[in-house]
Design an enzyme around this catalytic site. Structure first.
Site, PDB file in Angstrom:
ATOM      1  N   ASP A 149       0.882  -1.160   0.000  1.00  0.00           N
ATOM      2  CA  ASP A 149       0.000   0.000   0.000  1.00  0.00           C
ATOM      3  C   ASP A 149       0.921   1.211   0.000  1.00  0.00           C
ATOM      4  O   ASP A 149       1.505   1.555   1.027  1.00  0.00           O
ATOM      5  CB  ASP A 149      -0.888  -0.040   1.256  1.00  0.00           C
ATOM      6  CG  ASP A 149      -1.669   1.251   1.443  1.00  0.00           C
ATOM      7  OD1 ASP A 149      -1.665   2.092   0.536  1.00  0.00           O
ATOM      8  OD2 ASP A 149      -2.291   1.409   2.523  1.00  0.00           O
ATOM      9  N   LYS A 181       2.633  11.148  -3.673  1.00  0.00           N
ATOM     10  CA  LYS A 181       1.513  10.478  -4.336  1.00  0.00           C
ATOM     11  C   LYS A 181       0.516  11.486  -4.914  1.00  0.00           C
ATOM     12  O   LYS A 181      -0.203  11.193  -5.855  1.00  0.00           O
ATOM     13  CB  LYS A 181       0.822   9.585  -3.310  1.00  0.00           C
ATOM     14  CG  LYS A 181      -0.232   8.668  -3.886  1.00  0.00           C
ATOM     15  CD  LYS A 181      -0.728   7.745  -2.801  1.00  0.00           C
ATOM     16  CE  LYS A 181      -1.829   6.837  -3.255  1.00  0.00           C
ATOM     17  NZ  LYS A 181      -2.257   5.947  -2.171  1.00  0.00           N
ATOM     18  N   GLU A 213      -7.226   0.379  -4.345  1.00  0.00           N
ATOM     19  CA  GLU A 213      -7.218   0.283  -2.882  1.00  0.00           C
ATOM     20  C   GLU A 213      -8.539  -0.240  -2.305  1.00  0.00           C
ATOM     21  O   GLU A 213      -8.520  -1.137  -1.458  1.00  0.00           O
ATOM     22  CB  GLU A 213      -6.845   1.634  -2.272  1.00  0.00           C
ATOM     23  CG  GLU A 213      -5.372   1.963  -2.474  1.00  0.00           C
ATOM     24  CD  GLU A 213      -5.018   3.426  -2.287  1.00  0.00           C
ATOM     25  OE1 GLU A 213      -5.891   4.190  -1.829  1.00  0.00           O
ATOM     26  OE2 GLU A 213      -3.890   3.803  -2.595  1.00  0.00           O
ATOM     27  N   ASP A 244     -12.814   5.352   1.906  1.00  0.00           N
ATOM     28  CA  ASP A 244     -11.380   5.420   2.138  1.00  0.00           C
ATOM     29  C   ASP A 244     -10.889   6.867   2.122  1.00  0.00           C
ATOM     30  O   ASP A 244     -10.772   7.481   1.060  1.00  0.00           O
ATOM     31  CB  ASP A 244     -10.679   4.597   1.039  1.00  0.00           C
ATOM     32  CG  ASP A 244      -9.154   4.602   1.178  1.00  0.00           C
ATOM     33  OD1 ASP A 244      -8.637   5.325   2.046  1.00  0.00           O
ATOM     34  OD2 ASP A 244      -8.499   3.876   0.415  1.00  0.00           O
TER      35      ASP A 244
END
Ligand code: AMP
Length: 614
Positions: free
Chosen positions: A11, A73, A174, A196
């Site tokens: 992850d 990211k 994810e 999320d």
């Protein structure tokens, strides 16, 4: 198989990253080499020019903000000129520049780094952690990305994996990973929602689970909505308060900004379990006209934090409604809501989710680890014969081409199950046209330039003819990882034009090859450093034991010739070991390990044989 050749799930988070693998039929988080389960996704170049990754990079961020990269990211695979990127650049404490292909480069240390290179450094660290854990090379991984990532962001993440020396078995969404981990070991049937909210991105997905089939019904999100935005609100509040009191704008001071960022995040996290948090930053700046240093002191209450960030939390709900509508699912139809991402620990977020979904969210999963565990499960299942899990994901954003007037013709609408292929026929639009330019776009806007340009290409060598006579079949393909490719066939000649959509990740194959070479050198160096550290630890332990036994051995062998010879040698070895421990020379450490190892064995033997009865 898993025991012989470990595969890992990663992850790669905005704030933290986690690596996991299936061991003995159980998905488990692999702690890093300092024993932590989360590794900060932070990369820095230290004062001595050395690369730093993870907690060690995070720790020095305050004194070295310019050369410390966090939240890569949020920028990976994006265009420098995009308005969201431009807006977020103002808040960064590290400098970024525009690359050759409108990609983003970070000026770090002495040179410019491509974003995939930064992420690769984090991935390489996790690879080394896994290798240290298993005691063997680890070369294959599944890496997760937010479901809402477009092709450019996925491609760039995949490049990052390659640069880190990993074969990326699959780029996995994810929420799908979270659902896999949730469904592991239990028989789940029904519709579930995965909410999320992480450090940088928000995603929500609705999945239909029927024993081993995980089918995504719809997904949506915002790659610019996450914990960092909550922190920014707190920073703005601190800056505003300080400006009001002292008339100084702290945003211009990189070090102050970095200190406030740390303090803001800490206060936010604290306020999930307390009602009041103190922000105390002594010596934050010196007044421009001179004078003694000023301190920043503030008390942030949970209510104030909630006031500052309520609109951000509410933004998630509008996206939830869209996704539920797309999926054709009502809240009452849902069997479970799974919370993922560190930000879902915030009471305000939990309360909104509880009210909106009219239920308690699922408590059985660890929000920060569940995605990595799901990635590990998937990595394992990809390589094992016994696996029966079927994943059916969707494309998060529509795919289209630019057409006359600056508009878009959509070819694959969002939330289409992938893999999928669509072929469309195009005709020339002018007499004598021999060249056609195709711009491939991803996004929801009807206006071409408001979407992400995945790539453009030119079809040339068409026969000169009247408009509309020449026909070209264009095939758009999205694979199960959400990656896009396009091919074209001239209908008349049957000639296939080879087309690659150059990902906006911005790295050409040549650049990638160069970076991969550099990374290989870095990995070799990092491994050697690791080995030095390990040998040093072993040697320290042995020297300690030898020194502990020495007085006893001296007493026991007193008067014997053998004893004095052995002791002289042992002392020589111990002296050499002390020298070796001061340096970095692997060979010297290895030699000392062997010598001191023999000495310790000898000492133990002497104590055992001669010490009996004394
Ligand atoms: P993730 O990307 O899942 O690692 O989430 C990281 C984000 O969650 C960061 O913005 C953290 O500040 C935030 N976070 C972690 N723990 C908490 C907490 N207990 N309360 C509020 N936010 C948290």
């Amino acid at each position: 198989m898993a025991e012989r050749e470990p595969v890992i799930g990663i992850d790669l988070g905005t704030t933290n990253s986690v690596v996991a693998s299936v061991q003995g039929h159980q998905p488990l988080v692999i702690p890093n080499r300092t024993g932590q389960r989360l590794t900060p996704s932070v990369v820095a170049v230290g004062r001595n020019g050395k690369r730093l990754v993870g907690a060690i990079a995070k720790r020095q961020a305050i004194t070295n903000p310019q050369d410390t990269v966090y939240a890569a990211k949020r920028l990976i695979g994006r265009k420098f000129s995009s308005s969201q990127v431009q807006e977020s650049l103002q808040r960064l404490s590290y400098p970024v520049v525009c690359g050759e292909h409108d990609d983003i480069r970070v000026r770090l240390g002495e040179r410019d780094w491509a974003l995939p290179e930064i992420s690769a450094t984090v991935l390489a660290e996790l690879k080394l952690d896994a290798e240290a854990h298993f005691g063997c090379p680890v070369n294959r991984a599944v890496i997760t990305v937010p479901a809402y990532f477009n092709d450019g962001q996925r491609q760039a993440t995949k490049d990052a994996g390659r640069i880190a020396g990993l074969e990326v078995l699959r780029i996995l969404n994810e929420p799908t990973a979270a659902a896999l981990a949730y469904g592991f070991g239990r028989s789940v049937t029904g519709k579930i929602a995965v909410f999320d909210l992480g450090g940088g991105t928000f995603d929500v997905s609705v999945l239909e689970v029927a024993s081993n089939v995980f089918e995504v019904a719809a997904t949506g999100g915002d790659t610019f909505l996450g914990g960092e935005d909550f922190d920014s609100r707190v920073i703005e509040w601190l800056v505003f308060g300080f400006a009001k009191e002292h008339g100084i704008d702290l945003r211009k001071d990189r070090m102050a900004l970095q200190r406030m960022r740390d303090a803001a995040e800490k206060a936010k996290v604290e306020l999930s379990s307390t009602r009041e948090a103190q922000v105390s930053l002594p010596f934050i700046c010196t007044p421009p006209g001179g004078g003694s240093a000023l301190h920043l002191q503030a008390t942030l209450t949970r209510e104030k934090l909630e006031d500052l960030t309520r609109d951000l939390a509410h933004r998630t709900l509008a996206i939830v409604d869209d996704v539920l509508r797309e999926a054709g699912v009502r809240v009452v139809d849902l069997k479970e809501v799974i919370l993922v991402g560190g930000m879902t620990r915030m009471p305000l977020v939990q309360e909104l989710v509880r009210k909106h979904f009219k239920r308690e969210p699922c408590k059985g999963v660890h929000p920060e680890e569940v995605v990595a565990l799901g990635a590990a499960i998937h990595a394992h299942s990809l390589l094992s014969e016994e696996s029966e899990v079927l994943l059916l994901d969707v494309t998060p954003q529509s795919l289209g081409v630019a057409i006359a007037g600056g508009y878009v013709r959509k070819l694959i609408p969002r939330n289409t199950t992938v893999p999928t292929t669509v072929t469309e026929r195009f005709n020339t639009s002018r007499d004598g046209q021999t060249v056609v330019k195709i711009m491939v776009l991803q996004g929801e806007s009807e206006i071409a330039h408001q979407n992400e340009l995945l790539g453009e290409f030119v079809l040339s060598g068409l026969r000169e003819a009247r408009r509309g006579e020449v026909e070209i079949d264009l095939t758009f393909d999205i694979n199960s990882e959400g990656l896009v490719s396009v091919s074209a066939v001239d209908r008349e000649t049957g000639q296939r034009q080879s087309i690659t959509v150059t990902a906006t990740g911005g790295l050409t194959e040549d650049e990638l090859a160069r970076i991969m070479d550099e990374q290989r050198d870095y990995l070799l160096e990092a491994r050697a450093t690791d080995e030095v550290r390990q040998k040093r630890q072993e040697l320290e332990a042995l020297v300690g034991e030898a020194n502990g036994l020495l007085p006893r051995v001296r007493g026991l062998t007193e008067g014997s010739e053998f004893g004095s010879d052995a002791l002289l040698k042992a002392e020589r070895y111990l002296k050499a070991a002390t020298r070796a421990l001061k340096g970095e020379d692997l060979a010297a450490l290895g030699e000392s390990l062997e010598q001191v190892g023999r000495t310790v064995n000898l000492f133990r033997g002497i104590v055992q044989r001669m010490g009996q009865g004394r």
